[in-house]
Design a protein around this motif. Structure first.
Motif, PDB file in Angstrom:
ATOM      1  N   GLU A   1      49.162  29.907  22.592  1.00 49.36           N
ATOM      2  CA  GLU A   1      48.222  29.988  22.154  1.00 49.36           C
ATOM      3  C   GLU A   1      47.559  29.835  21.483  1.00 49.36           C
ATOM      4  N   GLY A   2      47.623  30.253  19.945  1.00 49.75           N
ATOM      5  CA  GLY A   2      47.160  30.560  19.201  1.00 49.75           C
ATOM      6  C   GLY A   2      46.084  31.648  19.144  1.00 49.75           C
ATOM      7  N   PHE A   3      47.092  32.866  19.362  1.00 48.41           N
ATOM      8  CA  PHE A   3      46.458  34.233  18.916  1.00 48.41           C
ATOM      9  C   PHE A   3      46.768  34.696  17.322  1.00 48.41           C
ATOM     10  N   ALA A   4      47.552  33.833  17.005  1.00 42.26           N
ATOM     11  CA  ALA A   4      48.206  34.203  15.184  1.00 42.26           C
ATOM     12  C   ALA A   4      49.254  32.761  14.993  1.00 42.26           C
ATOM     13  N   THR A   5      49.406  32.751  13.505  1.00 41.53           N
ATOM     14  CA  THR A   5      50.221  31.234  13.714  1.00 41.53           C
ATOM     15  C   THR A   5      50.929  31.260  13.660  1.00 41.53           C
ATOM     16  N   PRO A   6      51.335  30.355  13.922  1.00 42.33           N
ATOM     17  CA  PRO A   6      52.770  30.725  14.744  1.00 42.33           C
ATOM     18  C   PRO A   6      53.723  30.165  12.934  1.00 42.33           C
ATOM     19  N   VAL A   7      54.686  31.576  13.332  1.00 41.14           N
ATOM     20  CA  VAL A   7      55.961  31.017  12.485  1.00 41.14           C
ATOM     21  C   VAL A   7      56.594  29.443  12.693  1.00 41.14           C
ATOM     22  N   PRO A   8      56.383  29.255  11.133  1.00 43.05           N
ATOM     23  CA  PRO A   8      57.511  27.598  10.853  1.00 43.05           C
ATOM     24  C   PRO A   8      58.857  28.041  11.493  1.00 43.05           C
ATOM     25  N   THR A   9      59.282  26.766  11.837  1.00 43.51           N
ATOM     26  CA  THR A   9      60.755  26.559  12.847  1.00 43.51           C
ATOM     27  C   THR A   9      61.099  26.509  11.549  1.00 43.51           C
ATOM     28  N   PRO A  10      62.708  26.649  10.755  1.00 47.25           N
ATOM     29  CA  PRO A  10      63.028  25.943   9.682  1.00 47.25           C
ATOM     30  C   PRO A  10      63.477  24.265   9.706  1.00 47.25           C
ATOM     31  N   GLU A  11      63.880  23.450   9.167  1.00 41.82           N
ATOM     32  CA  GLU A  11      64.159  21.927   9.475  1.00 41.82           C
ATOM     33  C   GLU A  11      65.563  22.367   9.601  1.00 41.82           C
ATOM     34  N   LYS A  12      66.290  21.804  10.551  1.00 37.01           N
ATOM     35  CA  LYS A  12      67.502  21.575  10.216  1.00 37.01           C
ATOM     36  C   LYS A  12      68.130  21.096   9.287  1.00 37.01           C
TER      37      LYS A  12
ATOM     38  N   ILE B   1      58.452  40.109  26.325  1.00 44.28           N
ATOM     39  CA  ILE B   1      58.552  39.108  25.257  1.00 44.28           C
ATOM     40  C   ILE B   1      58.280  37.770  25.453  1.00 44.28           C
ATOM     41  N   LYS B   2      58.598  37.184  27.302  1.00 49.00           N
ATOM     42  CA  LYS B   2      58.445  36.830  27.300  1.00 49.00           C
ATOM     43  C   LYS B   2      56.680  35.763  27.299  1.00 49.00           C
ATOM     44  N   ASP B   3      56.028  36.725  27.452  1.00 49.16           N
ATOM     45  CA  ASP B   3      54.174  36.394  27.429  1.00 49.16           C
ATOM     46  C   ASP B   3      53.931  37.100  26.169  1.00 49.16           C
ATOM     47  N   LEU B   4      54.533  37.682  25.288  1.00 49.56           N
ATOM     48  CA  LEU B   4      54.002  37.465  24.092  1.00 49.56           C
ATOM     49  C   LEU B   4      54.132  36.240  23.651  1.00 49.56           C
ATOM     50  N   GLN B   5      55.688  35.458  23.539  1.00 52.55           N
ATOM     51  CA  GLN B   5      55.491  34.406  23.339  1.00 52.55           C
ATOM     52  C   GLN B   5      54.431  33.693  23.452  1.00 52.55           C
ATOM     53  N   ARG B   6      54.570  33.594  24.771  1.00 47.07           N
ATOM     54  CA  ARG B   6      53.292  32.477  25.348  1.00 47.07           C
ATOM     55  C   ARG B   6      51.991  32.232  24.493  1.00 47.07           C
ATOM     56  N   ALA B   7      51.555  33.910  24.409  1.00 51.77           N
ATOM     57  CA  ALA B   7      50.629  34.733  23.926  1.00 51.77           C
ATOM     58  C   ALA B   7      50.428  33.445  22.454  1.00 51.77           C
ATOM     59  N   ARG B   8      51.284  33.663  22.201  1.00 52.53           N
ATOM     60  CA  ARG B   8      51.390  33.626  20.665  1.00 52.53           C
ATOM     61  C   ARG B   8      51.136  32.113  20.207  1.00 52.53           C
TER      62      ARG B   8
ATOM     63  N   ALA C   1      46.490  39.836  26.473  1.00 57.85           N
ATOM     64  CA  ALA C   1      44.716  40.215  26.710  1.00 57.85           C
ATOM     65  C   ALA C   1      43.870  38.442  26.674  1.00 57.85           C
ATOM     66  N   GLU C   2      42.694  38.608  27.025  1.00 62.62           N
ATOM     67  CA  GLU C   2      41.820  37.877  26.534  1.00 62.62           C
ATOM     68  C   GLU C   2      40.908  38.047  26.246  1.00 62.62           C
ATOM     69  N   VAL C   3      39.841  37.351  25.401  1.00 64.41           N
ATOM     70  CA  VAL C   3      39.230  38.355  23.996  1.00 64.41           C
ATOM     71  C   VAL C   3      38.321  36.899  23.401  1.00 64.41           C
TER      72      VAL C   3
ATOM     73  N   LEU D   1      51.069  47.469  22.934  1.00 62.95           N
ATOM     74  CA  LEU D   1      50.262  46.619  21.777  1.00 62.95           C
ATOM     75  C   LEU D   1      50.688  44.960  22.498  1.00 62.95           C
ATOM     76  N   THR D   2      51.762  45.149  24.220  1.00 59.21           N
ATOM     77  CA  THR D   2      52.270  43.776  24.670  1.00 59.21           C
ATOM     78  C   THR D   2      50.375  43.372  25.712  1.00 59.21           C
ATOM     79  N   ALA D   3      50.830  44.482  26.094  1.00 57.87           N
ATOM     80  CA  ALA D   3      48.526  45.001  26.616  1.00 57.87           C
ATOM     81  C   ALA D   3      47.732  44.381  26.009  1.00 57.87           C
ATOM     82  N   TYR D   4      47.867  44.522  24.504  1.00 55.91           N
ATOM     83  CA  TYR D   4      46.434  43.709  23.474  1.00 55.91           C
ATOM     84  C   TYR D   4      46.421  42.623  23.246  1.00 55.91           C
ATOM     85  N   LEU D   5      47.738  42.188  22.911  1.00 51.11           N
ATOM     86  CA  LEU D   5      48.668  40.786  22.394  1.00 51.11           C
ATOM     87  C   LEU D   5      48.068  39.797  23.285  1.00 51.11           C
TER      88      LEU D   5
END
Length: 536
Positions: free
Chosen positions: A523-534, A514-521, A468-470, A462-466
């Protein structure tokens, strides 16, 4: 390789049909009056009249060593005794019915009988038509499939279908069918079950030459594509598949399920959940992750050959995700170059794939020889009680040998999880508990290592695929799945690095991944999960 198929005993094609009844003679014109027909025989004057007390209305009781004939003859008068006759009363005239025999209505009556018979036995007629050789572009499903399609959608085989999944009319499903004219009914038949991504059946143009040469039955399913919910795709595919299984003895070792695009996703889900029906999977420009139940993964390793076909645009998904995971699991798999865009491969590629699938036939035959319950016999469709009992039987056999002990334990767990309410499921639960209550459990360490290797292979793939450049179009097409796979990958890495005894190299790899996955997300491979407002 052809396999001999012995038809079942009973009401089947193997029994000779009774000779046709002779045609009735025409009725005479001078029929006697109805009164004459209703008068019974007149007893002799010297005969004794039988009363109701003289008539034995109870059936003869058969005793050991006595046949029905002997019991009946015992009640007849012996030689020399006077035979009594039962006095017959003439029928009342008001209950007589006189039927006029109009020969001109005979053709109409015959037609009406045929229509009524077709309405009552419509399913039988459809199955009979499905047995006819040649190609048919649109074939109707006569009745719902008998297969365990609910298990494809979850981890448990359901006895009652949920209301949300019960709104389905199997008789509205259509598929294309090819039956080779040279097919020997005494032999098991190879088959291709093809799932297209569209609402119409397709694939025959690509598979025609191969099926005609190798004498394969071809089943092209409609509606397994993206226009339906996943469970609807599953039912559409298995409705068509089981319809053909009713009328033909398909060889489970040489039945291959094939899918294109979203049809490949549906084909993968079915093959990974019900591997006993198939000898191989061909996923073209699509696919699905294998299921995580240990016993199903073992069945996948033992039975299936997986051919992964991808065009240039879809190679990252195949080469970085599916292939590494299957290879780490020790599943027999291979990657093939697909056609341009999202089209089907050419005939030469399909021929090579088919030959590669057939080359693994001896291994599957050896598996069934050792474990007959590892495949589904032709035309059979056992239900929950019998299915659970067959898996329990195989689990007990595997537990007898040290080299298959762990797979037997996995099957016990699979039996109690899939059929918890059956007798076999309850017995599997009891036996599984007995093993794990022992003081000495030498198999536990090996079991932990196998589960860790499974999770590690999935997380790495999963990490290698997510990361990777597509191409942008491919990124947009798989946005929802990428977001789902991101969560799965992060959870697996945390699971692997969480235990105190986790190897240092695994902990370091998990942190970096985990750091690589967060960076890839980000950059827009999927819609980021909205952070709840404090809130203040």
């Amino acid at each position: 390789m052809a396999h001999k198929f012995v038809p079942r005993k009973g009401k089947g094609k193997d029994q000779a049909s009774p000779p046709p009844s002779p045609a009735p003679e025409p009725l005479p014109d001078d029929l006697p009056p109805p009164d004459a027909l209703n008068d019974g025989p007149v007893p002799d004057e010297g005969a004794e009249e039988m009363t109701d007390k003289d008539v034995d209305t109870k059936p003869p009781i058969l005793k050991p060593g006595r046949s029905a004939k002997d019991s009946i003859l015992k009640k007849l008068p012996a030689k020399g005794q006077k035979k009594s006759l039962l006095k017959l009363e003439p029928r009342k005239k008001e209950r007589q019915v006189v039927v006029a025999h109009d020969r001109s209505m005979a053709p109409l009556v015959i037609v009406l009988c045929i229509v009524a018979g077709a309405a009552v036995t419509g399913g039988v007629l459809l199955m009979t038509m499905n047995a006819l050789p040649g190609y048919r572009a649109s074939v109707e499903v006569s009745q719902p499939n008998r297969l365990d399609w609910t298990f494809v959608e979850g981890r448990e085989s359901l006895e009652k279908i949920p209301p949300t999944m019960d709104l389905w009319d199997a008789k509205k499903q259509r598929f294309e069918l090819y039956v080779p004219p040279e097919l020997d009914p005494a032999q098991l038949a190879p088959a291709i079950l093809f799932l297209s991504p569209d609402s119409r059946p397709q694939g025959w143009d690509s598979w025609q030459k191969l099926c005609q040469y190798h004498k394969c039955i071809f089943i092209g399913v409609a509606n397994p594509g993206e226009n339906l919910e996943p469970w609807q795709r599953t039912r559409a595919a298995l409705d068509a598949f089981d319809e053909v299984r009713r009328s033909h003895a398909l060889d489970p070792e040489r039945t291959y399920i094939v899918g294109l695009g979203t049809g490949a996703q549906a084909a993968s889900r079915i093959a990974y959940a019900l591997p006993e029906f198939f000898g191989g999977l061909v996923a073209i420009n699509g696919g699905q992750l294998p299921r995580d139940e240990p016993w199903l993964r073992q069945r996948l390793i033992d039975r299936l050959s997986v051919a992964l076909v991808a065009s240039a645009a879809l190679k990252p998904e195949v080469e970085k995700l599916y292939k590494p995971i299957l290879s780490d699991m020790k599943v027999r798999c291979e990657v093939w170059e697909g056609g341009p865009g999202r089209s089907m491969p050419d005939h030469d590629t399909l021929e090579k794939i088919y030959s590669w699938l057939e080359a693994d036939l001896p291994r599957r035959l050896e598996l069934v020889k050792n474990y007959p319950t590892a495949h589904m016999p032709p035309q059979d469709a056992p239900q929950r009680e019998e299915l659970s009992q067959t898996l329990l039987t195989e689990a007990r056999k595997r537990l007898e040998k040290p080299e298959t002990f762990n797979s037997g334990l996995a099957q016990l767990l699979g039996c109690l999880q899939r059929w918890p309410d059956t007798a076999a499921g309850k017995e599997a639960f009891k036996q599984h508990q007995e093993f794990y209550m022992r003081e000495q459990r030498p198999w536990v360490q090996e079991e932990v290592q196998q589960l860790r290797a499974r999770d590690l292979a999935t997380a790495r793939g999963l990490t290698a695929y997510l990361t990777a450049e597509v191409e942008p179009a491919e990124r947009e097409r798989t946005a929802d799945r990428r977001h789902e796979w991101f969560n799965l990958a992060v959870n697996l890495w945390r699971k692997l690095s969480g235990p105190k005894d986790a190897p240092k190299e695994i902990v370091e790899e998990a942190e970096k991944s985990i750091k690589d996955l967060q960076r890839a997300r980000a950059e827009g491979f999927a819609t980021p999960v909205p952070t709840p407002e404090k809130k203040d």
